[in-house]
Structures are given as C-alpha cells and as structure tokens.
Design a protein around this motif. Structure first.
Motif, short mmCIF file in Angstrom:
data_model
loop_
_atom_site.label_atom_id
_atom_site.label_comp_id
_atom_site.label_asym_id
_atom_site.label_seq_id
_atom_site.Cartn_x
_atom_site.Cartn_y
_atom_site.Cartn_z
N THR A 85 -96.38 88.64 61.61
CA THR A 85 -95.93 89.73 62.48
C THR A 85 -94.52 90.17 62.08
O THR A 85 -93.66 89.34 61.81
CB THR A 85 -95.93 89.28 63.96
OG1 THR A 85 -95.22 88.07 64.07
CG2 THR A 85 -97.33 89.11 64.49
N PRO A 86 -94.28 91.48 62.05
CA PRO A 86 -92.97 92.00 61.62
C PRO A 86 -91.89 91.83 62.69
O PRO A 86 -92.18 91.56 63.84
CB PRO A 86 -93.26 93.47 61.37
CG PRO A 86 -94.43 93.78 62.25
CD PRO A 86 -95.22 92.53 62.41
N GLU A 87 -90.64 92.01 62.30
CA GLU A 87 -89.50 92.05 63.23
C GLU A 87 -89.61 93.30 64.09
O GLU A 87 -89.81 94.39 63.56
CB GLU A 87 -88.19 92.15 62.43
CG GLU A 87 -87.73 90.85 61.81
CD GLU A 87 -87.23 89.87 62.86
OE1 GLU A 87 -86.33 90.26 63.63
OE2 GLU A 87 -87.77 88.75 62.93
N VAL A 88 -89.50 93.15 65.40
CA VAL A 88 -89.61 94.34 66.26
C VAL A 88 -88.57 94.31 67.37
O VAL A 88 -87.93 93.29 67.61
CB VAL A 88 -91.03 94.44 66.90
CG1 VAL A 88 -92.10 94.71 65.85
CG2 VAL A 88 -91.36 93.22 67.74
N ASP A 89 -88.44 95.44 68.08
CA ASP A 89 -87.48 95.54 69.19
C ASP A 89 -88.10 95.10 70.50
O ASP A 89 -87.39 94.70 71.42
CB ASP A 89 -87.02 96.99 69.33
CG ASP A 89 -86.41 97.51 68.05
OD1 ASP A 89 -85.28 97.11 67.74
OD2 ASP A 89 -87.08 98.29 67.34
N GLN A 90 -89.42 95.24 70.62
CA GLN A 90 -90.08 94.93 71.89
C GLN A 90 -91.48 94.38 71.61
O GLN A 90 -92.17 94.88 70.72
CB GLN A 90 -90.20 96.22 72.73
CG GLN A 90 -90.72 96.01 74.14
CD GLN A 90 -90.85 97.35 74.90
OE1 GLN A 90 -90.49 98.41 74.40
NE2 GLN A 90 -91.38 97.28 76.10
N VAL A 91 -91.85 93.34 72.34
CA VAL A 91 -93.20 92.77 72.19
C VAL A 91 -93.93 92.88 73.52
O VAL A 91 -93.39 92.57 74.58
CB VAL A 91 -93.13 91.28 71.76
CG1 VAL A 91 -94.53 90.67 71.69
CG2 VAL A 91 -92.42 91.13 70.42
N ILE A 92 -95.16 93.37 73.46
CA ILE A 92 -96.01 93.46 74.66
C ILE A 92 -97.20 92.56 74.43
O ILE A 92 -97.88 92.69 73.39
CB ILE A 92 -96.47 94.92 74.89
CG1 ILE A 92 -95.25 95.83 75.18
CG2 ILE A 92 -97.49 95.01 76.02
CD1 ILE A 92 -95.51 97.31 75.00
N ASN A 93 -97.47 91.68 75.35
CA ASN A 93 -98.60 90.77 75.17
C ASN A 93 -99.85 91.36 75.85
O ASN A 93 -99.87 91.54 77.06
CB ASN A 93 -98.26 89.40 75.76
CG ASN A 93 -99.33 88.38 75.44
OD1 ASN A 93 -100.34 88.69 74.79
ND2 ASN A 93 -99.12 87.14 75.87
N ALA A 94 -100.87 91.66 75.05
CA ALA A 94 -102.10 92.26 75.58
C ALA A 94 -103.27 91.28 75.53
O ALA A 94 -104.43 91.68 75.43
CB ALA A 94 -102.43 93.54 74.83
N SER A 95 -102.95 90.01 75.63
CA SER A 95 -103.98 88.98 75.60
C SER A 95 -104.95 89.17 76.78
O SER A 95 -104.51 89.35 77.93
CB SER A 95 -103.29 87.62 75.67
OG SER A 95 -104.24 86.63 75.85
N GLY A 96 -106.23 89.16 76.50
CA GLY A 96 -107.24 89.34 77.55
C GLY A 96 -107.42 90.78 77.99
O GLY A 96 -108.13 91.07 78.94
N LYS A 97 -106.75 91.70 77.28
CA LYS A 97 -106.77 93.11 77.71
C LYS A 97 -107.32 94.02 76.62
O LYS A 97 -107.54 93.60 75.49
CB LYS A 97 -105.36 93.54 78.11
CG LYS A 97 -104.81 92.67 79.25
CD LYS A 97 -103.55 93.17 79.83
CE LYS A 97 -103.15 92.36 81.06
NZ LYS A 97 -102.91 90.92 80.75
N ALA A 98 -107.54 95.28 77.02
CA ALA A 98 -108.08 96.26 76.07
C ALA A 98 -107.08 97.40 75.90
O ALA A 98 -106.46 97.84 76.87
CB ALA A 98 -109.40 96.81 76.60
N VAL A 99 -106.95 97.87 74.66
CA VAL A 99 -106.09 99.03 74.38
C VAL A 99 -106.99 100.21 74.02
O VAL A 99 -107.91 100.08 73.21
CB VAL A 99 -105.10 98.72 73.25
CG1 VAL A 99 -104.31 99.97 72.87
CG2 VAL A 99 -104.14 97.61 73.67
#
Ligand code: NIG
Ligand code: FE
Length: 408
Positions: A48-62
């Motif tokens: 995974t790259p360096e980022v400013d913000q991480v959102i965890n979408a485990s168990g979810k759908a995008v």
C-alpha cells in the motif's frame, strides 16, 4: 492529496464493456484516490502506498456515487395537506384542477425571498449526500414567471458552487399553466418560448429544458414547440411524458431527439419502440407511482427488452414524491418494475450520468474518473433493495472529499 480506501469487501461498478445490466464485482481490493480522481484499484497482497488519509471499508461495499437524474428540489412550502386529501379519496389530478398541486407551490414560491428558499433548499439537498447521491439533475418549475424561474435557476447554480452535491440545472418553465394565464394558455407558451428560454440560455442558467407534457397540462404540440425552441438555443430536451394518461410523450421525445423521457407509466408499445430506436433514455420514477397510491407502474421490462437503457430516479418534489432516498427507489423498482439489482446499479449510476452528458467523468469506478463514491454497509448487492427503507450509507465521497460519514 491521496486517500486510500482499504479492505473493500466488494467493489461494484457497471461493466461498461459487457453492457446494460452486467456488473463488475471486485472482491477484497483497495482503492487509491489522488487529487479527486480514482488512481487505481489493487489487490490486498500488493503493497500500500503512502497516503494522507485511510478509510477502512472492511465488510463494506463501494459503488459509484448515485446519480439522480430527475429532481425538483427548489420549492418553498411542503404540501402534506394535499397528501391527506388524497388519502380521503381526491386524486392528484382533481387537486391540481382545483388550483392545488403545482399551482399551490407556485403561489407560495412567488411570495418567498430568494435567500429564504435557498436556505431551505440547501438543507433538503444535504439529504441526497446522506443517501449516497453525489450528483442530481435539478429542475426549476415553481416560479412560472420570468423573474421567478430565474430566481429558481439562480438558487440551483449558486448552491452548486457553495456545497458539495453537484447540481445540473434544467429549465422547467413549462411545468404548469400559472393562474394568470389559465384563460390564455397560448400566451404562456409564447412567454416561455420568446422570453424565458432566450434569457435562460443567454445567462447560461440551465443545460436542459423540460416540459410537463400531460393531459390537462401541456399538449404534445405545445411541448414540441417549447422543446424545439430550447434546442435552437442550445438547451437539450427532457420531457415529463405519459405519466397519468397516454399522450404521445414518448413518441414526441423520439421525434425531436430528447435526451430522456421521464415517468412513462402509460407509454404505448410504439412509444417504447421509438425510444429504443432513437436512444432516448427512459427515466422511471416508481416512487411517484407508489406515493400517488396508483397500481399501474411503468413497463420497465418491456423497455429493457426493446433495448432501452433505463434509469431510475426519486422525482423528489413537494407533491408527487417527497423522498430523497434513492435506496428506497431501488426496492420499489425491484418489486414493481421487476428490475434486478444489477440493472438498478446501472440505472442509478452510469445511465443517469449518460443522460447528463457526464459519463466520461462520473457514473462508474475506473482509473481516471472522478472519485464520486458511496461506501455502503451491505454484505452483497441483493441486500441493498432487500433491507428496505433504510439508509445503508456508511460514507459518501465527492471529488475525493468525504462529504458524509454515518455517525455511531
Ligand atoms: O414529476 N409531473 C410533474 N411534476 C412533478 C410533480 C410536481 C408537483 O406535484 O409539485 C412530477 O411528478
Ligand atoms: Fe418530475
């Protein structure tokens, strides 16, 4: 600015190569957003790259952010009294003929200050973001005088600049014949064509023009005149067609090359064939049929079988459909239009984007597209219309910015 949505259980997007109703379901992926755009989708085992913000979408759908291609959000007062009159047996048409309905909203709209209407509209369009909608088509149509229609379109354009929900404006000066023109309807059509349309076009206040082509409202001939005038001024045509009675609206849409024909509950076989041949997009509004308490729904399956690419929408307005919840419309469309979840995904993302000439930018999840996304707390796509009346939105992202997060 880089945002990583990690551990996505399902990424659902229309399969643009396979065609209408076919979808891509990517399991266990991460999605990287860079400066408002989708940069890449990659597997869990990739670094995974360096980022400013991480959102965890485990168990979810995008999913792509929902697009609602038919709304009337700029009004002043609500009309719950008419709702109760309908419960007691009066029809929508009877209430309108007696001076209620759209004309009731118009009288109130004209009395209110622009800033006050803007304030209530700002509040009510916030709900769209909460349900995962990132773009709406927004119609004027409660002014019905030159100044009041301009007031309505200015509100749409100004709100578009100052808050995250994208609003694409449609001029609907031909929503009804206002009180002062009831005895001279031709003069109102003339006013729309020779004064309102040129002004709206000159001031670039709208991209589309719409007409309520319906028995008791505008005839097919009047609608043709208004929409072809608008086309000459560079506004593309949409049309409220065949909602309450068969009235040749779908045929007219095909004849003049309208982008969409909307409602279509009573459309004839010939109308469906003509729309399919000319590529007119049917925008179906089953929430309206439901809320008007009617039993007959638009023949969506016939339209899909004929080769039409069907869209669905809320028709959000103070009279015939008061919800901003596109997820509820999924359920009504599933049950009453017999549309499958895969078709509903197309119908509420890519096809409405196409109807707004924006499909190169929004309506699907692909590298290079705008990062307009909704993260839903659902285990699979069938679950969305199944667990009905709920808001399944966990987070809404517009142009790579988080604009709604569910609390708790
Ligand atoms: O799409 N059909 C015309 N316009 C709206 C109703 C507007 C109203 O009742 O205020 C519709 O259903
Ligand atoms: Fe409408």
């Amino acid at each position: 600015m880089r945002i990583l949505i990690k551990n996505i259980s399902h990424l659902f997007t229309p399969d643009l190569r396979a065609g209408y109703g076919k979808i891509i379901d990517k399991k266990n992926v991460h999605l990287l957003i860079h400066d408002g755009k989708i940069e890449k989708i990659f597997e869990f085992h990739d670094s995974t790259p360096e980022v400013d913000q991480v959102i965890n979408a485990s168990g979810k759908a995008v999913l792509p952010g929902f697009i609602d291609a038919h709304t009337h959000p700029v009004f002043w007062k609500t009309r719950e009294d008419e709702f109760v009159m309908r419960i007691q047996g009066k029809s929508y048409e009877e209430i309108a003929a007696a001076g209620g309905g759209i004309r009731n909203s118009v009288r109130k709209f004209r009395e209110a200050e622009k800033e006050a209407i803007k304030k209530v509209t700002r509040r009510r369009i916030r709900s769209f973001l909460e349900y995962g909608v990132t773009t709406i088509e927004a119609k004027s149509g409660y002014g019905l005088s030159t100044v009041d229609e301009i007031k309505s379109l200015e509100i749409i354009n100004e709100l578009n600049e100052e808050q995250p929900l994208e609003m694409i404006p449609t001029f609907l000066g031909a929503h009804e014949i206002p009180d002062e023109y009831r005895n001279d309807r031709q003069a109102y059509v003339e006013l729309v064509c020779s004064e309102m349309i040129p002004l709206v076009a000159e001031r670039k206040l709208a991209r589309y023009c719409d007409v309520f082509c319906e028995k008791g409202v505008f005839t097919a001939d009047e609608s043709r005149r208004i929409l072809t005038t608008a086309q000459k001024y560079g506004l593309k045509a949409r049309i409220h067609a065949d909602e309450l009675a068969p009235f040749g609206g779908a045929e007219l849409a095909a004849e003049i090359g309208a982008v969409t024909a909307d409602h279509l509950v009573q459309t004839s076989e010939a109308g469906i064939k003509a729309m399919a041949e000319k590529g007119v997009i049917p925008v179906l509004l089953p929430g309206t049929t439901f809320f008007l308490g009617k039993d007959k729904y638009a023949p969506a399956r016939k339209m899909i079988d004929a080769g039409c690419e069907v869209a669905i929408s809320t028709d959000f307005n103070p009279g015939s459909s008061t919800t901003q919840n596109i997820q509820l419309i999924w359920t009504i469309a599933a049950l009453k239009l017999k549309m499958l979840p895969e078709e509903l995904l197309w119908a509420s993302t890519y096809i409405p984007a196409k109807s707004l000439s924006s499909e190169d930018r929004i309506g699907a999840i692909e590298p290079g597209k705008q990062a307009d996304l909704v993260i839903l707390d659902i285990p699979n796509l069938n679950y969305l219309p199944y667990h009905y009346g709920m808001n399944h939105t966990f987070m809404t992202i517009k142009k790579g910015v988080v604009v709604f997060t569910r609390s708790g």
